[in-house]
Structures are given as structure tokens and as C-alpha cells.
Design an enzyme around this catalytic site. Structure first.
Site, PDB file in Angstrom:
ATOM      1  N   GLY A 193      17.944   3.352 -11.035  1.00  0.00           N
ATOM      2  CA  GLY A 193      18.507   4.482 -10.305  1.00  0.00           C
ATOM      3  C   GLY A 193      19.721   5.054 -11.000  1.00  0.00           C
ATOM      4  N   CYS A 194      20.400   5.970 -10.329  1.00  0.00           N
ATOM      5  CA  CYS A 194      21.546   6.629 -10.942  1.00  0.00           C
ATOM      6  C   CYS A 194      22.733   5.694 -11.093  1.00  0.00           C
ATOM      7  CB  CYS A 194      21.942   7.863 -10.137  1.00  0.00           C
ATOM      8  SG  CYS A 194      22.365   7.492  -8.414  1.00  0.00           S
ATOM      9  N   THR A 195      22.770   4.596 -10.322  1.00  0.00           N
ATOM     10  CA  THR A 195      23.881   3.648 -10.449  1.00  0.00           C
ATOM     11  C   THR A 195      23.461   2.358 -11.134  1.00  0.00           C
ATOM     12  OG1 THR A 195      23.417   2.709  -8.272  1.00  0.00           O
ATOM     13  CG2 THR A 195      24.969   4.542  -8.361  1.00  0.00           C
TER      14      THR A 195
END
Length: 393
Positions: free
Chosen positions: A360-362
Site C-alpha cells: 500500500g501507500c504506507t
């Protein structure tokens, strides 16, 4: 002529009194050492930095340790780097100097340095924990110690409740879990919130630039690189022009206040490092370190760290875990370390929950059916893969 000298003496006396009132330090000033051999920019660069710091030295004095040079500062004369570091240790242990700034010093394993930088986005000061040395041979254990060392340094510098962020690196989620456990056990950790919309204590590049956290936790090699970037991004790298240097060596049961400079540090950084060393001495760094380590140990620090290195029985990698029937997986659970990602998926399969791994983005995520988010999160938390509930990206 005599009247003029008397007036100068009276004027200096009143100035000293005024400075003492403003600084809050009366009586003997702390003495800060600076070793002057080893710089890529020569002895003159270091002496110039010391003389710059001396202009602001209302509450500290500077002692140079190195070859004789033309300066009004006190000099303890030595002529080799080996002799210089031996003399530095002698002056520290005898309490003649309260702290010292040096280069190329070998700390014992268990000690690492906390750098201090000025972030470019908002001009905010931030502590990088850590930048040289090795807190532990085990990377994740080292990062947990680095967090403690950063908190110690910030508190010695006068910040009673520094915010703590963890840079988004391999092991960051394990470090977060350990710090949250420490916090639950009674050692207060004031977690920072990322400036990104999804928040959280795991920091991204934007947070580095903005100085979102007072203390940014990282592994030492990454911290070292970031120190170099923050210090010399305007100069091309050969001359470190900004910041306060690589900071004090902190360690459990380590008491010497020795701060590190790069051999590429320019005179402005040298001056700032001396001021950093003076303020840490005035803030009783050694006493703060003892107090914080004692409090962290009372919150089961040693047991938490032992959990990273102890031998654990793991299921054989040859064990076949049947994959549950495939489902649409649009729910994502974050907070899982990249090294544990596939094991986390297998743990959910074993619990009868279909899951897939993703990024994911993190960072790493486990994808599950949205209707099974709560069940999956509880299963992962019970298995020790996450500290709490996950969140969608």
C-alpha cells in the site's frame, strides 16, 4: 589610563552578571572540549568553528585538544589523533571538561549517536536517532534503543515530552509495536502523527523534510546518510554547512558526553556542535540517561528487546497450509513488517480467512474481504503480527 581600565573591568563585571541572569547559570561555566586533528578541512576550520561558538559562550568555555595554534582559546597540546583521544577521555573522566566534540571516535557496541538537524521545509529542528555507532547487532532491537536514545537526548536538551516518529523502513512496524508495548507498560512514548492524510507514527519522506516528529527513529546507516544530506545539500556534499553534527553517543550505562562531527563538517557546524555539547552538559545528559533507562527497564524494556533475538519455534516452512476459497479482497490491514508479510498471510489462511499480500501507500499490507476485517485484524494481533487495528490506505 587607570580610570579607563577600571571602567572596562566594571563594565565586564556587569556584563557577566547580566549574562548569568539571562542564562540562569551562575558560578563556574561548563567546559566543552573540541579535538582539532582529523578534519578534511584542516585544523584552522575547527579552530574557526570554536571561535565562532566562543562569541556566544556566556555560559560555557571551550578547551581545544590538539596542536598549538594562534588563538585566545585554552589549548591542551597534543600532536597525534591517538594521543588526542586519550587526552580527551582523561579530561572527561576527571570532569575537567563536561563534554567534548570530536571526529572518528570508536564507541563500544551498544552506543550510537543522536544527530540534530534543521529541516528544510519549515526550518524545524529535529533529532535523528541515530547517526553513527551501533546500538545493537540486531537491527530492529537497535532501532528500539535508538528511539530511547533520541528521547533521552531531547529531554536533556529541555524538551520534556518529545514527539517520536519511526521512519518507514524495514522493521518499522516491529519497532512501533515494541514502543507501544513499552508505552502500555508505563514508559510514556509521545507518538507523532504523520503529516500525510492517513496519519500514524510511521513517517514518510514528507515528514523528514517538514520535521513532523521531534525525534525521528531510524537505523544508523540511514540516519548517517540523512545527516549528510541535511548538512550539505546546498554545498554538493564536500562541506557540511548546516545543522549541529552527528551528536552525542548514548548507551545504556554509558556516561561520557562525546559528540561526533564528520571530517567534512565546516566551521558553522563545528560551532553548532559545541553549543549542542554545552547545552547537553548543562542539561545533565548522564543523569537524564540513567533516569530514562531505569524507567524504560521498569516498563520491561529488557524483555521486549529479548523478544527480538531469542530463539523461537516456528512452523516448518514445508508445512502445507490449505488456501481457503478465494474471495474479493478490498479491505487492507497495514502495520505488518515486510519480512513477516507472507507469514501473516499464511496465519490467516490457517485461521480459515482468505488473504493476499500487497503493497500500500504506507508499506506492506494484507488484503482480506471487507466483511472479515475485524476477524482478520484480531487474528493477526493475536499472532503478534500487528500492534492493533489496521487501516485502509
Amino acid at each position: 589610563m587607570e580610570n579607563m581600565e577600571i571602567k572596562k573591568l566594571i563594565g565586564k563585571t556587569f556584563l557577566d552578571i547580566s549574562e548569568a541572569i539571562q542564562s540562569g547559570h551562575f558560578g563556574t561555566k561548563v567546559k566543552v572540549g573540541l579535538t582539532t586533528l582529523g578534519s578534511e578541512h584542516g585544523v584552522e576550520n575547527l579552530v574557526k568553528g570554536a571561535e565562532l561558538a566562543a562569541k556566544d559562550s556566556s555560559d560555557f568555555e571551550i578547551v581545544l585538544i590538539g596542536p598549538k595554534v594562534d588563538t585566545e582559546l585554552e589549548i591542551v597540546e597534543v600532536n597525534s589523533e591517538d594521543e588526542m583521544h586519550k587526552k580527551m577521555e582523561e579530561l572527561l573522566d576527571s570532569k575537567y571538561i563536561a563534554s567534548c566534540v570530536t571526529m572518528h571516535y570508536n564507541f563500544p557496541i551498544g552506543v550510537s549517536t543522536v544527530g540534530r538537524v534543521i529541516t528544510p521545509a519549515r526550518g524545524k529542528e529535529m533529532f535523528l536517532a541515530t547517526t553513527t555507532g551501533t546500538a545493537s547487532a540486531h537491527r530492529t532491537e537497535a532501532m528500539v534503543k535508538n528511539a530511547l536514545y533520541g528521547i533521552i537526548t531531547a529531554k536533556a536538551m529541555g524538551n520534556p515530552n518529545p514527539t517520536v516518529g519511526i521512519l518507514n523502513l524495514d522493521g518499522a512496524r516491529q519497532v512501533e509495536r515494541a514502543l507501544r508495548e513499552l508505552d502500555t507498560n508505563g514508559y510514556k512514548v509521545n507518538f507523532a502523527e504523520s503529516m500525510r492524510s492517513d496519519g500514524g507514527a510511521v513517517m514518510r519522506g514528507n515528514d523528514l523534510l517538514a520535521g513532523t516528529a521531534d525525534v525521528m527513529v531510524t537505523d544508523t546507516l540511514t540516519g548517517n546518510i540523512m545527516m549528510k544530506v541535511f548538512s550539505s545539500y546546498t554545498t554538493g556534499g564536500s562541506y557540511e554547512a548546516m545543522g549541529y553534527g552527528y551528536g552525542p553517543g548514548i548507551g545504556i550505562d554509558y556516561e561520557r558526553a562525546i559528540l561526533i562531527l564528520s571530517r567534512a563538517s565546516g566551521s558553522p557546524v563545528v560551532a553548532n556542535a559545541i553549543k549542542y555539547a554545552a547545552k547537553l552538559a548543562q542539561g545533565n545528559l548522564a543523569e537524564v540517561s540513567k533516569r530514562e533507562v531505569k524507567a524504560a527497564r521498569a516498563a520491561k524494556l529488557d524483555e521486549i528487546l529479548a523478544g527480538f533475538t531469542k530463539e523461537t519455534k516456528k512452523e516448518s516452512s514445508d508445512e502445507e497450509v490449505a488456501m481457503p476459497e478465494k474471495e474479493v479482497v478490498t479491505g487492507s490491514i497495514s502495520g505488518i513488517d515486510i519480512m513477516d508479510l507472507e507469514d501473516a498471510v499464511q496465519a490467516l489462511w490457517k485461521a480459515g480467512i482468505y488473504a493476499e499480500s500487497g503493497m500500500g501507500c504506507t508499506g506492506p499490507i494484507v488484503l482480506v474481504n471487507e466483511g472479515k476485517m475485524v476477524e482478520a485484524t484480531e487474528a493477526l494481533a493475536k499472532a503478534g503480527f500487528i500492534a492493533g487495528s489496521g487501516s485502509p490506505c
